[in-house]
Scaffold this motif. Structure first.
Motif, PDB file in Angstrom:
ATOM      1  N   GLY A   1       0.884  -1.425  -0.075  1.00 43.10           N
ATOM      2  CA  GLY A   1       0.043  -0.028  -0.006  1.00 43.10           C
ATOM      3  C   GLY A   1       0.858   1.259  -0.076  1.00 43.10           C
ATOM      4  N   GLY A   2       0.224   2.334   0.237  1.00 48.46           N
ATOM      5  CA  GLY A   2       0.924   3.560   0.382  1.00 48.46           C
ATOM      6  C   GLY A   2       0.628   4.223   1.709  1.00 48.46           C
TER       7      GLY A   2
ATOM      8  N   SER B   1      -0.296   4.401  -4.553  1.00 52.74           N
ATOM      9  CA  SER B   1       0.108   2.785  -4.509  1.00 52.74           C
ATOM     10  C   SER B   1      -1.396   2.396  -4.152  1.00 52.74           C
ATOM     11  CB  SER B   1       0.966   2.516  -3.501  1.00 52.74           C
ATOM     12  OG  SER B   1       0.979   1.124  -3.381  1.00 52.74           O
ATOM     13  N   SER B   2      -1.991   1.128  -4.682  1.00 54.90           N
ATOM     14  CA  SER B   2      -3.263   0.432  -4.507  1.00 54.90           C
ATOM     15  C   SER B   2      -2.950  -0.725  -3.356  1.00 54.90           C
ATOM     16  CB  SER B   2      -3.825  -0.110  -5.559  1.00 54.90           C
ATOM     17  OG  SER B   2      -2.949  -1.069  -6.419  1.00 54.90           O
ATOM     18  N   GLY B   3      -1.770  -1.093  -3.476  1.00 50.89           N
ATOM     19  CA  GLY B   3      -1.313  -2.324  -2.515  1.00 50.89           C
ATOM     20  C   GLY B   3      -1.376  -3.875  -3.232  1.00 50.89           C
TER      21      GLY B   3
ATOM     22  N   ALA C   1      -0.990  -0.627   4.614  1.00 46.72           N
ATOM     23  CA  ALA C   1      -0.755   0.698   4.535  1.00 46.72           C
ATOM     24  C   ALA C   1      -2.237   1.321   3.477  1.00 46.72           C
ATOM     25  CB  ALA C   1       0.446   1.692   4.337  1.00 46.72           C
ATOM     26  N   ASN C   2      -3.299   1.450   4.138  1.00 46.69           N
ATOM     27  CA  ASN C   2      -4.355   2.392   3.723  1.00 46.69           C
ATOM     28  C   ASN C   2      -4.628   1.543   2.139  1.00 46.69           C
ATOM     29  OD1 ASN C   2      -4.440   4.818   5.097  1.00 46.69           O
ATOM     30  ND2 ASN C   2      -2.325   5.028   4.443  1.00 46.69           N
ATOM     31  N   ALA C   3      -4.682   0.248   2.262  1.00 43.27           N
ATOM     32  CA  ALA C   3      -4.990  -0.568   1.157  1.00 43.27           C
ATOM     33  C   ALA C   3      -6.489  -1.067   1.123  1.00 43.27           C
ATOM     34  CB  ALA C   3      -4.191  -1.922   0.875  1.00 43.27           C
ATOM     35  N   ALA C   4      -7.229  -0.825   0.166  1.00 44.17           N
ATOM     36  CA  ALA C   4      -8.837  -0.949   0.331  1.00 44.17           C
ATOM     37  C   ALA C   4      -9.008  -2.431  -0.376  1.00 44.17           C
ATOM     38  CB  ALA C   4      -9.656  -0.014  -0.290  1.00 44.17           C
TER      39      ALA C   4
ATOM     40  N   VAL D   1      -1.801  -0.002   8.996  1.00 44.36           N
ATOM     41  CA  VAL D   1      -1.123   1.233   9.504  1.00 44.36           C
ATOM     42  C   VAL D   1      -1.513   2.412   8.670  1.00 44.36           C
ATOM     43  CG1 VAL D   1       0.971  -0.137  10.580  1.00 44.36           C
ATOM     44  CG2 VAL D   1       0.927   0.670   8.024  1.00 44.36           C
ATOM     45  N   GLY D   2      -1.001   3.491   8.790  1.00 43.80           N
ATOM     46  CA  GLY D   2      -1.522   4.634   8.189  1.00 43.80           C
ATOM     47  C   GLY D   2      -0.250   5.282   7.782  1.00 43.80           C
ATOM     48  N   THR D   3       0.653   5.789   8.507  1.00 53.31           N
ATOM     49  CA  THR D   3       1.889   6.658   8.256  1.00 53.31           C
ATOM     50  C   THR D   3       2.992   5.813   8.167  1.00 53.31           C
ATOM     51  OG1 THR D   3       2.265   7.057  10.384  1.00 53.31           O
ATOM     52  CG2 THR D   3       0.621   8.369   9.390  1.00 53.31           C
ATOM     53  N   ALA D   4       3.912   6.514   7.724  1.00 54.99           N
ATOM     54  CA  ALA D   4       5.476   5.961   7.492  1.00 54.99           C
ATOM     55  C   ALA D   4       5.966   5.400   9.113  1.00 54.99           C
ATOM     56  CB  ALA D   4       6.171   6.829   7.108  1.00 54.99           C
ATOM     57  N   VAL D   5       5.761   6.479   9.916  1.00 54.10           N
ATOM     58  CA  VAL D   5       6.386   6.259  11.292  1.00 54.10           C
ATOM     59  C   VAL D   5       5.360   4.870  11.969  1.00 54.10           C
ATOM     60  CG1 VAL D   5       6.297   6.774  13.536  1.00 54.10           C
ATOM     61  CG2 VAL D   5       6.862   8.504  11.940  1.00 54.10           C
TER      62      VAL D   5
END
Length: 409
Positions: free
Chosen positions: A203-204, A219-221, A243-246, A258-262
């Protein structure tokens, strides 16, 4: 009842074993996926499974006769012939009792006899209460089956029978079908990732600017999810940091959202502690806003917006490569480039210190969001493996081929 093993006109022959759990009704959807995609399916339920879904249902959906007994049509020797003729045996759902029988080689009905005679790939999709799945006896049986080359997918987490919730839920039938499709594609090849733990990011990441805005990417994941699905089909225990992949959870995969890079860094570092391989396919933002606005940033008439100051995000790939959590851990990175693809890829491979780098070109209608991908896989040993444009699962299998060849015994 006729239990003759029929000719299939070249169609892949699937044995769908169904053991006696409440999730048996969900196997009807898996059966439909197989039949609609052109497979010849023979359903072999246990006697207890027939308490949940009757033989007429299985027969009508598969177009083949159904029996749970070894004593019917004995002259056809069904307890031997069904397993011998199969291209794939999948037991879904697989109860704790069925896993125990399969691990210990018991053969007291048609399904367990079929498992003993099958020389094709075998997939188990467990479904049971959390306590039963986590019991040491069940875990030892699962380990035994995996050691012998069977693919035992991890059950999903969610609502179980009654009010209980936890790990043990039957995975999504669509995702079980996709996993089985990948197993069939590989054919009799051994489950070369059995006993291995692999970590994949997908994801992204999104870096918040204020409560309603963020900096992100396209990015779609899909590539990371393809990597997870193919790794599970090859027998691995898979942790997918998403990361935020639907996208739906791949069958047999533990998904950490997860959401963010951290947040992604924290999840990957934690999962990598006992991983044999880490594949960083997520598009991780290089920068994040230096200041997060607690309220929505308002547009002011006649005024230009304030510049957005950025700070660097952690370099997760470089960190994982430099501080490998265990000897022999294989690290794979991805490089999404818009120009000078090979030159930039070689420079990134050296800078990041990973073992393999998958380099591809991105942009409008290229890679991000697409069902296909093409890439060049660069190795730290100087190797180059081109992957022509095709389904993302094909690139995933190439990556795992290269990883498997680098794993320590």
């Amino acid at each position: 009842m006729d239990t003759t093993v029929h000719e299939t006109d070249g169609r892949p022959r699937i044995v769908l074993g169904v053991s006696g759990g409440i999730a048996a009704y969900k196997a009807c959807e898996l059966l439909r996926r197989f039949t609609e995609s052109g497979h010849d399916v023979r359903v072999v339920p246990t006697a207890s499974a027939l308490q949940f879904v009757g033989a007429p249902t299985w027969s009508a959906l598969s177009g083949n006769p159904v029996s749970a007994e070894v004593w019917e049509s004995v002259h056809e020797v069904p307890h031997v012939r069904i397993g011998q003729a199969a291209d794939l045996v999948v037991v879904a759902p697989a109860t704790a009792d069925m896993l125990a029988k399969a691990a210990h080689g018991l053969a007291d009905d048609l399904l367990t006899n079929t498992l003993l005679t099958a020389r094709c790939p075998v997939v188990f999709a467990p479904a049971m209460h959390t306590e039963m799945w986590e019991h040491p006896a069940t875990q030892e049986n699962v380990a035994t089956l995996r050691r012998r080359g069977a693919v035992v997918v991890e059950p999903a987490v969610g609502r179980l029978t009654g009010v209980d919730t936890g790990k043990g839920r039957f995975p999504d039938p669509v995702e079980i079908y996709e996993l089985c499709r990948r197993v069939l594609t590989r054919g009799p090849a051994p489950a070369d990732l059995a006993g291995r733990h692999v970590v994949i990011s997908a994801g992204g990441t999104r870096e918040p600017l204020d409560p309603v805005r963020f900096l992100g990417n396209r990015s779609s994941g899909k590539q990371g999810y393809a990597l997870a699905r193919t790794a599970a089909a090859r027998g691995a225990r898979v942790t997918l940091v998403s990361a935020n992949a639907a996208l739906p959870d791949p069958a047999g995969v533990d998904v950490v959202r997860v959401g963010t890079a951290v947040e992604l860094r924290e999840a990957v570092v934690a999962a990598a502690r006992d991983a044999d391989a880490v594949v960083m396919s997520a598009a991780v933002a290089d920068f994040r806003p230096a200041v997060y606005a607690e309220g929505k940033i308002k547009k002011k008439d006649g005024q230009e917006p304030e510049p957005v100051a950025l700070v660097r995000n952690p370099d997760v790939l470089a960190e994982i490569s430099a501080g490998r959590a265990r000897p022999g851990q294989v690290v794979v990175g991805f490089a999404a480039e818009t120009h000078d693809v090979v030159a930039n890829g070689r420079a990134k491979l050296k800078r990041k210190g990973c073992d393999l780098l998958v380099v591809n070109q991105v942009g409008e209608n290229l890679t991000f969001g697409s069902e296909e991908n093409e890439a060049l896989v660069l190795g730290a040993d100087g190797s180059e493996t081109p992957v022509p444009r095709g389904p993302k699962e094909d690139l995933a299998d190439t990556v795992w081929d290269l990883v498997a060849g680098r794993l320590a015994p």
